[in-house]
Design an enzyme around this catalytic site. Structure first.
Site, PDB file in Angstrom:
ATOM      1  N   HIS A  88       4.256  -5.729 -27.445  1.00  0.00           N
ATOM      2  CA  HIS A  88       5.304  -6.484 -28.123  1.00  0.00           C
ATOM      3  C   HIS A  88       6.535  -5.594 -28.249  1.00  0.00           C
ATOM      4  O   HIS A  88       6.514  -4.414 -27.895  1.00  0.00           O
ATOM      5  CB  HIS A  88       4.840  -6.932 -29.512  1.00  0.00           C
ATOM      6  CG  HIS A  88       3.865  -8.059 -29.502  1.00  0.00           C
ATOM      7  ND1 HIS A  88       4.234  -9.370 -29.709  1.00  0.00           N
ATOM      8  CD2 HIS A  88       2.524  -8.073 -29.297  1.00  0.00           C
ATOM      9  CE1 HIS A  88       3.166 -10.145 -29.634  1.00  0.00           C
ATOM     10  NE2 HIS A  88       2.108  -9.385 -29.386  1.00  0.00           N
ATOM     11  N   GLU A 134       4.583  -1.996 -30.438  1.00  0.00           N
ATOM     12  CA  GLU A 134       5.927  -2.552 -30.587  1.00  0.00           C
ATOM     13  C   GLU A 134       6.844  -1.558 -29.873  1.00  0.00           C
ATOM     14  O   GLU A 134       7.107  -0.469 -30.387  1.00  0.00           O
ATOM     15  CB  GLU A 134       6.316  -2.715 -32.058  1.00  0.00           C
ATOM     16  CG  GLU A 134       5.544  -3.778 -32.808  1.00  0.00           C
ATOM     17  CD  GLU A 134       6.051  -5.184 -32.546  1.00  0.00           C
ATOM     18  OE1 GLU A 134       7.126  -5.319 -31.934  1.00  0.00           O
ATOM     19  OE2 GLU A 134       5.367  -6.147 -32.964  1.00  0.00           O
ATOM     20  N   ARG A 146      11.637 -17.509 -28.903  1.00  0.00           N
ATOM     21  CA  ARG A 146      10.473 -16.678 -29.227  1.00  0.00           C
ATOM     22  C   ARG A 146       9.143 -17.372 -28.959  1.00  0.00           C
ATOM     23  O   ARG A 146       8.179 -16.749 -28.516  1.00  0.00           O
ATOM     24  CB  ARG A 146      10.553 -16.278 -30.707  1.00  0.00           C
ATOM     25  CG  ARG A 146       9.291 -15.653 -31.318  1.00  0.00           C
ATOM     26  CD  ARG A 146       9.535 -15.406 -32.794  1.00  0.00           C
ATOM     27  NE  ARG A 146       8.314 -15.112 -33.541  1.00  0.00           N
ATOM     28  CZ  ARG A 146       7.882 -13.896 -33.828  1.00  0.00           C
ATOM     29  NH1 ARG A 146       8.550 -12.845 -33.395  1.00  0.00           N
ATOM     30  NH2 ARG A 146       6.785 -13.713 -34.547  1.00  0.00           N
ATOM     31  N   HIS A 169       5.564 -13.258 -27.117  1.00  0.00           N
ATOM     32  CA  HIS A 169       6.857 -13.690 -27.654  1.00  0.00           C
ATOM     33  C   HIS A 169       7.874 -13.665 -26.523  1.00  0.00           C
ATOM     34  O   HIS A 169       8.163 -12.618 -25.946  1.00  0.00           O
ATOM     35  CB  HIS A 169       7.276 -12.804 -28.818  1.00  0.00           C
ATOM     36  CG  HIS A 169       6.416 -12.970 -30.022  1.00  0.00           C
ATOM     37  ND1 HIS A 169       6.079 -11.935 -30.864  1.00  0.00           N
ATOM     38  CD2 HIS A 169       5.811 -14.079 -30.540  1.00  0.00           C
ATOM     39  CE1 HIS A 169       5.312 -12.398 -31.837  1.00  0.00           C
ATOM     40  NE2 HIS A 169       5.126 -13.689 -31.657  1.00  0.00           N
ATOM     41  N   GLU A 226      10.800 -11.109 -25.652  1.00  0.00           N
ATOM     42  CA  GLU A 226      10.498  -9.684 -25.560  1.00  0.00           C
ATOM     43  C   GLU A 226      10.324  -9.274 -24.095  1.00  0.00           C
ATOM     44  O   GLU A 226       9.237  -8.917 -23.639  1.00  0.00           O
ATOM     45  CB  GLU A 226       9.265  -9.370 -26.409  1.00  0.00           C
ATOM     46  CG  GLU A 226       9.519  -9.657 -27.891  1.00  0.00           C
ATOM     47  CD  GLU A 226       8.282  -9.587 -28.771  1.00  0.00           C
ATOM     48  OE1 GLU A 226       7.203  -9.180 -28.280  1.00  0.00           O
ATOM     49  OE2 GLU A 226       8.374  -9.944 -29.967  1.00  0.00           O
TER      50      GLU A 226
END
Length: 426
Positions: A310, A385, A240, A184, A187
């Site tokens: 992520h 994440e 994104r 993405h 990020e």
């Protein structure tokens, strides 16, 4: 007509107008700005609230849902442009939906994200760097560590850039760790963390880490979505997706982490090209995911550990993302995950949750780690994440790069130690 129905009808009218105009993310000239864009944190208090938020997300792709709507009391972060804020908050209030302004001005965070210092000619972790700098630094490692670091080109992107990384090997024939990040585009912390890990693999003098570094062959691809990552640096910080396009699409790009061949276009993915979770027109329609899957198949016999970075939410996840299906070694992965988040917490006290994607974040079919686990049978598969929990979201200040990387490495060490021990005991 009830007031709430009137509010939704007004939003529907705005949505239809927006669909007839070029998307904001495709501004005709200059860099996209987010002055006055707010991020609202909504706390759905009932199943009705959850359903309403899901319907709003489905209908209005000009609202950027930073986190997904899945359960009662699970907070939802949504970025709203100034022209929709009054109508959106009226809708929240009309349904008695608790919310707060979590980020008052997204552009202010963008402006304050980097260090604003004059960048030196080299490469470090006090700032975020565009793709050219990342690739130049990787090239320098090949020259600096001959016989240990080699360049790996996965393939070419939609816009013709190389999708590449490095292989680090202190002697071939060892089990493989593959680290992917940057799927993405917005990020940025994932790309910075991946390059920091590369540097530590080559320079760390910590005995434990050194032993692990030399016990595996490493493949690290800092940006698996180079077109999107470059676009975030040149045109739109909040982009994104990939940058693929065709005449039959209203909007550009596909979510590369919904494009893999694991229950493609099922729950948690969208068939609408303007959606941030658009799964693409077909399985592996994106050249970036297709060539990466082919490369992974070519090394699958030796692939022991697959790691994916992520952001944001502070989670450590294992497959799967579609439903309550469990991986064949669920208990093993959960036990390792618990040890990893404990290790991560030791340095700065950062709290992570762990569990399957479906259980702790949201339904998401078509993701990379699910495909790696199901199609390749890789034993140890984890996805982070990274920081934070939403105070900055995707716009984590550069002074948090090193702390984020260090605590992530601590958790990675715990995972790899367990992988070594459990593999040896078989």
């Amino acid at each position: 007509m009830p007031r709430v129905a009137v509010l939704l009808l007004a939003l529907t009218t705005l949505a239809s107008v927006a669909h007839g105009a070029p998307p904001q993310t495709e501004a005709a000239a200059g860099r996209a700005r987010y002055d006055g864009h707010r991020v609202y944190r909504v706390q759905p208090a009932s199943s009705r609230h959850v359903a309403i938020l899901q319907e709003i997300q489905r209908r209005y792709p000009q609202l950027d849902f930073w986190t997904q709507t899945i359960a009662i009391s699970r907070p939802v972060d949504v970025m709203v442009p100034p022209e929709l804020q009054e109508r959106i908050t009226e809708t929240f209030n009309g349904y008695a939906m608790p919310y707060s302004i979590f980020i008052d001005d997204v552009q202010r965070l963008i402006d304050n994200e980097s260090s604003h210092r004059q960048r030196a000619a080299g490469f470090d972790w006090t700032d975020y760097y565009p793709l050219e700098n990342v690739y130049s630094w990787l090239d320098s490692l090949v020259e600096q560590y001959p016989g240990v670091v080699s360049s790996v080109v996965i393939g070419s992107t939609f816009e013709g850039r190389e999708q590449r990384g490095v292989k680090i090997s202190f002697g071939d024939g060892k089990p493989v760790v593959f680290l992917e990040s940057g799927a993405h585009a917005r990020e940025w912390i994932t790309v910075a963390t991946a390059t920091y890990i590369v540097n530590e693999l080559l320079t760390s003098t910590n005995a434990t880490f050194r032993a692990l570094a030399e016990s595996f062959d490493w493949y690290v691809v800092p940006s698996t979505n180079p077109d999107g990552y470059e676009y975030t640096h040149t045109s739109n910080r909040m982009w994104r997706k990939t940058r693929s396009q065709s005449d039959d699409r209203l909007c550009v790009g596909t979510d590369p982490n919904r494009n893999w061949d694991y229950y493609w276009l099922d729950e948690g993915a969208s068939p609408i090209s303007c959606s941030e979770t658009y799964a693409g027109p077909s399985v592996f329609s994106e050249v970036e995911t297709r060539t990466l899957s082919e490369f992974l198949q070519s090394i699958s016999d030796d692939l022991l550990v697959y790691l994916s970075l992520h952001s944001y939410s502070q989670l450590l996840m294992i497959p799967y993302g579609l439903n309550y299906e469990r991986p064949d070694n669920y208990d093993e992965l959960m036990e390792i995950g618990g040890k990893a988040v404990d290790a991560l917490k030791q340095r700065y006290g950062t709290q992570y949750q762990y569990g399957t994607i479906y259980d702790i974040i949201y339904p998401a079919a078509g993701g990379s780690i699910d495909w790696v686990k199901k199609a390749l049978g890789t034993r140890f598969v984890f996805e982070w994440e990274l920081r934070d929990e939403g105070q900055y979201g995707f716009l984590l200040p550069a002074d948090q790069i090193v702390p984020t990387a260090l605590e992530t490495i601590d958790s990675m060490v715990a995972i790899l130690q367990e992988a070594v021990a459990r593999t040896a005991s078989r």
